[in-house]
Design an enzyme around this catalytic site. Structure first.
Site, PDB file in Angstrom:
ATOM      1  N   PRO A  69      -4.195   0.167  -2.758  1.00 49.20           N
ATOM      2  CA  PRO A  69      -3.255  -0.922  -3.065  1.00 49.20           C
ATOM      3  C   PRO A  69      -1.785  -0.637  -2.752  1.00 49.20           C
ATOM      4  O   PRO A  69      -0.955  -0.474  -3.650  1.00 49.20           O
ATOM      5  CB  PRO A  69      -3.472  -1.120  -4.565  1.00 49.20           C
ATOM      6  N   CYS A  70      -1.451  -0.633  -1.473  1.00 51.17           N
ATOM      7  CA  CYS A  70      -0.068  -0.346  -1.095  1.00 51.17           C
ATOM      8  C   CYS A  70       0.901  -1.417  -1.604  1.00 51.17           C
ATOM      9  O   CYS A  70       2.101  -1.164  -1.715  1.00 51.17           O
ATOM     10  CB  CYS A  70       0.056  -0.151   0.402  1.00 51.17           C
TER      11      CYS A  70
END
Length: 104
Positions: A69-70
């Site tokens: 989950p950047c």
């Protein structure tokens, strides 16, 4: 996450398409819980990297998004800063929507 954290962790660990630095970034990012954020600098500190810019470059190339989950990585001042190499426009709006869906 589609395959669960342990499954995506296995994919990151076994990938031959990323650098060891990217692997460290992505694996550490998997430790950031849904609904929380982390700064580029803090993510870097956790893996022993002093360059928030290097962290950003690794995230820009994240082939596992959104499972890694950047979108949870933000600037130290709390601003959204960038997403997929973009600093404004549709990608920042997408980041905003992803964070809102996690109640951030």
């Amino acid at each position: 996450m589609v395959n669960g954290t342990s499954e995506i962790r296995k994919k990151v660990l076994s990938s031959q398409d990323i650098t060891e630095f990217q692997r460290k970034v992505y694996l550490e990012l998997l430790n950031v819980p849904r609904g929380e954020t982390i700064s580029y600098g803090e993510l870097g500190r956790r893996i022993g990297c002093r360059s928030a810019q290097a962290i950003g470059q690794a995230l820009r190339r994240n082939p596992f998004a959104p499972d890694v989950p950047c979108h949870r990585v933000i600037a130290a001042d709390g601003s959204l800063c960038g997403f997929s190499g973009q600093r404004e426009g549709e990608m920042i709006e997408k980041k905003r929507r992803l964070l809102e869906s996690e109640k951030v």
